[in-house]
Motif scaffolding. Structure first.
Motif: not given
Length: 240
Positions: A82-88, A112-115, A130-135, A146-155
């Motif tokens: 299993h992998d893990l994603f910290v979604s806080v 995990a990461s998500y693009v 743990n990076t997140w690049v949203m639609e 960098g690691r553990n960065c959250i990039i929200w929609s329309r950024s």
């Protein structure tokens, strides 16, 4: 069949292209719900469970999946499988998420990461842990995240700009050749002008405009709109 690269960055020679990795999500808040939706419908992962710190656990299930105390997650879900994603979110200006990322790695989990499939990124972009690049997010060529960065929609992250670890960009515009320090939050509709350097752990509020370099741990508020003295009942509508 050749080796495949798992989302999150660990090679798994035993996995083929049709094998879905199993994923544990840390958190049961709004971000965790969002992460569950997109990982389930737009990734190579199968979400297996949620986990939270035991003192904050309110239920044994969430969104139809088990919830286990973080202190017991290794016993229930082997890091080998299993992998893990910290979604806080933004508690303590990203520091809480960063701390949980370190704890998960110490437990042996690959992060995990998500693009999003509708994000615009260069073909050579590789998300870090743990990076997140949203639609609808747009990362220009040369942008470094960098690691553990959250990039929200329309950024938008401009050409040759860089974000250090543990940042959150929520629908903001970052110009070209900008440097963003670790742990910084940039809110909805904010703009950071090209060639600016933003210090560590800044909070740049919704609608703020940054035109020059900033120091560490600075807070910038956008100008809020004021209510008109004319009530909406007297508003006659828009022209045209």
């Amino acid at each position: 069949m050749g080796d495949t690269l798992r989302p999150g960055g660990r090679e798994d020679a035993a996995a083929g292209p049709d094998v879905m990795r199993r994923l544990i999500l840390f958190g049961c808040g709004n971000f965790a719900q969002m992460a569950h939706h997109f990982f389930a419908h737009d990734s190579e992962y199968e979400v297996a469970a949620f986990t939270v710190d035991g003192e904050f656990q309110e239920s044994d299930s969430f969104r139809g999946l088990p919830v286990v105390p973080f202190e017991e997650v290794v016993e229930c879900f082997d890091p080998a499988d299993h992998d893990l994603f910290v979604s806080v979110g933004l508690r303590e200006v990203n520091r809480r998420r960063a701390a949980k990322v370190r704890e998960a790695e110490e437990m042996g989990y690959a992060l995990a990461s998500y693009v999003g499939s509708r994000a615009i990124v260069s073909t050579d972009f590789r998300p870090r842990e743990n990076t997140w690049v949203m639609e609808t997010a747009h990362l220009h060529p040369g942008a470094e995240i960098g690691r553990n960065c959250i990039i929200w929609s329309r950024s938008t992250i401009g050409f040759n700009s860089s974000l250090a670890d543990d940042c959150w960009v929520a629908g903001a515009l970052v110009g070209e050749s900008v440097t963003i320090g670790a742990g910084t939050f940039i809110g909805l509709g904010a703009t950071v002008a090209s060639f600016a350097t933003v210090g560590e752990r800044n909070v740049i509020g919704a609608g703020a405009l940054i035109l020059k370099d900033t120091g560490d741990e600075q807070v910038f508020r956008g100008a809020a709109s004021e209510a008109s003295p004319v009530p909406s009942s007297r508003f006659s509508g828009f022209n045209g």
